[in-house]
Design a protein around this motif. Structure first.
Motif, PDB file in Angstrom:
ATOM      1  N   TYR A 199       1.274  -1.560  -0.090  1.00 37.46           N
ATOM      2  CA  TYR A 199      -0.082   0.162  -0.003  1.00 37.46           C
ATOM      3  C   TYR A 199       0.843   1.026  -0.100  1.00 37.46           C
ATOM      4  O   TYR A 199       0.775   2.037  -1.211  1.00 37.46           O
ATOM      5  N   GLU A 202       2.337   1.667  -3.402  1.00 40.01           N
ATOM      6  CA  GLU A 202       1.948   2.202  -4.222  1.00 40.01           C
ATOM      7  C   GLU A 202       1.489   3.491  -4.231  1.00 40.01           C
ATOM      8  O   GLU A 202       1.382   4.324  -5.023  1.00 40.01           O
ATOM      9  N   LYS A 203       1.621   4.308  -2.696  1.00 41.67           N
ATOM     10  CA  LYS A 203       1.257   5.433  -2.934  1.00 41.67           C
ATOM     11  C   LYS A 203       2.129   6.530  -2.519  1.00 41.67           C
ATOM     12  O   LYS A 203       1.798   7.746  -2.647  1.00 41.67           O
ATOM     13  N   ASP A 242      -4.337  -5.094  -6.876  1.00 39.68           N
ATOM     14  CA  ASP A 242      -5.838  -4.178  -7.920  1.00 39.68           C
ATOM     15  C   ASP A 242      -6.023  -3.060  -7.529  1.00 39.68           C
ATOM     16  O   ASP A 242      -6.280  -2.092  -7.980  1.00 39.68           O
ATOM     17  N   TRP A 243      -6.736  -3.594  -6.135  1.00 41.05           N
ATOM     18  CA  TRP A 243      -7.183  -2.297  -5.542  1.00 41.05           C
ATOM     19  C   TRP A 243      -7.047  -1.244  -5.251  1.00 41.05           C
ATOM     20  O   TRP A 243      -7.274  -0.153  -5.039  1.00 41.05           O
ATOM     21  N   LYS A 245      -4.370   0.220  -6.127  1.00 38.33           N
ATOM     22  CA  LYS A 245      -4.086   0.748  -7.652  1.00 38.33           C
ATOM     23  C   LYS A 245      -5.158   2.271  -7.792  1.00 38.33           C
ATOM     24  O   LYS A 245      -4.291   2.821  -8.021  1.00 38.33           O
ATOM     25  N   ILE A 246      -6.980   1.732  -8.032  1.00 39.92           N
ATOM     26  CA  ILE A 246      -7.431   3.280  -7.798  1.00 39.92           C
ATOM     27  C   ILE A 246      -7.566   4.150  -6.578  1.00 39.92           C
ATOM     28  O   ILE A 246      -9.274   4.767  -6.368  1.00 39.92           O
ATOM     29  N   GLN A 247      -7.200   3.501  -5.466  1.00 41.45           N
ATOM     30  CA  GLN A 247      -7.327   4.665  -4.210  1.00 41.45           C
ATOM     31  C   GLN A 247      -6.799   5.346  -4.406  1.00 41.45           C
ATOM     32  O   GLN A 247      -5.868   6.299  -4.797  1.00 41.45           O
TER      33      GLN A 247
END
Length: 247
Positions: A199, A202-203, A242-243, A245-247
């Motif tokens: 997490y 990705e952020k 996958d989740w 990436k769209i947050q």
């Protein structure tokens, strides 16, 4: 099909109500603001008139042991009594994976009382125990961060996307009662540290994960595999990678 959704304005409840309405079901949102109070019993009889399904997504206003126990004990007893009188076809409760394996945690003792009240009532039921949601990873970071570091235990972890939880609640509620406990979990299993690191990566967050073997979650001592299914489970479709990436 007429469904009463207790806690229909909450995190899961909003999605469940929307999905049920979109599939042509009549939905009653069971909240005090809508005249349905599971703690006092006010409005329950009227809400259950002509109702086929009850979905209990209620939650205690606090995770503190005594507050949670008082809430779930009172709410479950009121609901079970009203459901039996109304002759509801299916009563579904959303619970937590590991509830029966960590009864030293007050909140889980309270959830177990909620489960037991339904199981022992004789009403047609399904209890869904879910793992933690993908969405809770942000909470882990917020709660356990210490400056630029976040301390995370290397316990087993298998989160599920909120969207998948909503789908399973709706799916099982419209099916015949299973009269047992079923578990749902995400498609990916690993260490809690893996998910938190993924997490943050990705952020692009400037926070370092400090792994430990303390076996804690939100500062509670837990069995190492408390947060993953104990046996067979229904898997979610949305992968954590996958989740995020769209947050």
């Amino acid at each position: 099909m007429k469904t009463l959704v207790i806690g229909g304005t909450g995190l899961v409840g909003k999605g469940v109500c929307e999905k049920l309405k979109n599939t042509g079901n009549e939905v009653i949102v069971g909240t005090p603001s809508n005249g349905v109070n599971i703690l006092t019993g006010e409005g329950l009889a009227n809400a259950l008139e002509g109702t086929d399904i009850v979905i209990d997504l209620s939650n205690s206003p606090s995770p503190e042991a005594q507050i949670a126990l008082n809430f779930f004990k009172t709410a479950a007893n009121n609901l079970v009594k009203a459901v039996k009188i109304a002759g509801i076809r299916h009563h579904l409760v959303l619970s937590i994976v590991g509830t029966d394996r960590a009864q030293h945690i007050g909140y889980l003792r309270a959830k177990k009382h909620q489960e037991d009240a339904v199981v022992e009532s004789g009403i047609p039921y399904t209890i869904i125990r879910s793992t933690q949601f993908h969405e809770h990873v942000g909470t882990i970071i917020d709660v356990q961060a210490d400056g630029k570091n976040v301390h995370v235990s290397t316990v087993d972890y298998q989160p599920i996307a909120l969207e998948d939880v909503v789908d399973y609640v709706v799916r099982f509620s419209l099916e015949e009662p299973k009269n047992k406990i079923v578990e749902i979990a995400g498609p990916d299993r690993g260490l809690m540290t893996d998910f938190v690191e993924g997490y943050l990566r990705e952020k692009g967050a400037d926070i370092i994960v400090i792994a430990n073997d303390n076996d804690k979650y939100m500062f509670e001592d837990i069995p190492r595999s408390l947060l993953v299914p104990s046996g067979e489970f229904f898997p979610g479709k949305i992968r954590f990678s996958d989740w995020v990436k769209i947050q």
